[in-house]
Design a protein around this motif. Structure first.
Motif: not given
Ligand SMILES: Cc1cc2nc3c(=O)[nH]c(=O)nc-3n(C[C@H](O)[C@H](O)[C@H](O)COP(=O)(O)O)c2cc1C
Ligand code: SF4
Length: 406
Positions: A108-109, A118-120, A123-124, A130, A132, A169, A172
């Motif tokens: 994941g991120r 990277p994919a999340a 978003a943080r 990043i 999403v 991931l 998350d």
């Protein structure tokens, strides 16, 4: 020492775990660039198999070659299937008793951009820009996990560990901070949907009711809005939601929960106690106890290696009361855990379980929690024990000398 508890077998799903010592997943970065196990991988797992633990967890396996946290990790796809079948065959040729569980992961991120951006899940503020995942991409990720579970079954594994820990991931989704606006974010029901859908699709597509499906979780991650908090901006520990999630997993039919902790990008010490942080051990045991008290399925604990033969900094005067084996017996006999997960100690001495169960404790090469294997991991080198194996000691020495010259 009398070892009443750890030598007992127990059932898991429809299968038997021959003893309570479990080798945890520890990645070793020794695959081909395509993620296929190599002769080095086979030899490593043959050595672990010779230790006859109750379960051998195969290290973190990426469900696609675009979702890796670093290179030379395991990737299970159709192209690599024969390599994984050979891995199972080589382990069973040494030892036909230990259960073999593949750990399935999607970084994941935390994925390395060398493979794909990277994919999340959401978003943080630490990485606000990043990518999403769209709802379609979430469904694709679910399919990647399921396809990989089917391939694990085809390769001959006894089961899989659907990794929902350490900030990867699947973990998350669970965060109270997951504010996605589609059906995978917001309410507890939505944030646990990825687990429910993925788990049930694995069960539907694997034609073996005894195939084990479990999950590794981080009950407390130590980040705002992470697992083990009560809301999106909370950082204080509150286990109510994660214990509710453990109950939910049990209701849905999962076969075991493997308890770890922490968030790999922020606080590795939460999952790897050392002399600088000996209190990490009782914290891990407490989180495990909380999960164990919420469910009736087998629970695996983590964080035992630092305790070794009692030569540790825990504030208990008698070494024999604070050794790995003393805590293992204590935790099982008090009902705080079912299975003792061994990470670094199995890297230091793959024969650990056999030596202990044969009452040859004095022959164990105790892990010193020196951090050498972790340094190799962080530098994307092949991993082994830098104290007891000269090959890895040399790799670490070269790494350190390159660093000091650079
Ligand atoms: C070199 C190394 C690699 C690891 N790889 C993984 C992994 O692939 N998957 C995972 O869930 N945890 C991984 N871990 C964490 C271990 O499974 C375990 O939780 C941790 O080492 C704490 O247990 P211990 O005190 O027995 O070492 C790794 C740890 C180390 C030191
Ligand atoms: S390198 Fe150090 S921390 Fe890692 S297994 Fe060996 S003794 Fe333990």
């Amino acid at each position: 020492m009398l070892l009443h508890s750890i030598s007992k077998s127990m059932s898991m799903g429809g299968r038997v775990v021959p003893s309570r010592i479990v080798y945890q997943p520890t990645e070793s970065n020794n695959c081909t660039p395509q993620g296929c196990p190599t002769e080095i991988t086979f030899n490593r797992y043959e050595a672990l198999a010779a230790g006859f633990p109750g379960i051998i967890h195969i290290e973190s396996i990426d469900v696609t070659n675009e979702t890796q946290v670093r290179s030379n990790r395991m990737v299970l796809n159709e192209g690599n299937l024969s390599g994984f079948s050979e891995l199972v065959r080589r382990i069973r040729a040494v030892n036909g008793q230990s259960l073999i569980i593949f750990q399935l992961s999607h970084a994941g991120r935390l994925s390395d951009p060398a493979f794909k951006a990277p994919a999340a899940v959401y978003a943080r503020s630490d990485v606000p820009d990043i990518h999403v995942l769209s709802t379609f991409e979430v469904e694709q990720a679910r399919e990647d996990f399921v396809a990989c579970a089917v391939l694990s079954w085809k390769a001959g594994a006894d089961g899989v560990d659907f990794k929902q820990a350490h900030g990867f991931l699947a973990d998350d989704f669970l965060h109270p901070a997951n504010n996605r606006s589609d059906q995978y974010g917001g309410s507890f029901k939505n944030r646990t949907r990825f687990f429910r859908e993925t788990y049930h699709e694995m069960r539907r597509r694997i034609p073996d009711a005894n195939f084990i499906i479990g999950s590794r979780i981080s009950p407390f991650e130590g980040i705002p809005g992470g697992c083990g908090t009560a809301g999106p901006d909370e950082i204080l520990e509150d286990l109510s939601e994660i214990t509710a999630f453990a109950k939910l997993m049990e209701r849905e039919g999962i076969d075991f929960i493997n308890v770890s902790a922490g968030y790999a990008a922020a606080n590795l010490e939460l999952l790897l106690p050392t002399a600088r942080y000996p209190e990490g051990v009782p914290r891990l045991f407490s989180w495990t106890k909380a999960i164990k008290q919420a469910v009736s399925i087998p629970v695996i604990g983590s964080g035992y290696s630092y305790l070794r033969d009692g030569q540790n900094n825990l504030f208990i005067s008698e070494p024999k009361k604070k050794s790995l084996l003393a805590f293992a017996e204590y935790n099982i006999s008090h009902g705080y855990v079912d299975l003792i997960g061994i990470g670094r100690q199995a890297i230091a001495d793959p024969l650990f379980a056999k030596k202990v169960l044969d009452k040859r404790e004095s022959e164990v090469n105790w892990c010193t929690a020196c951090g050498g294997c972790g340094m190799l991991l962080g530098s994307n080198k092949p991993i082994g024990c830098t104290i007891y194996d000269p090959k890895y000691r040399e790799i670490l020495a070269k790494l350190n000398s390159d660093r000091s010259e650079g």
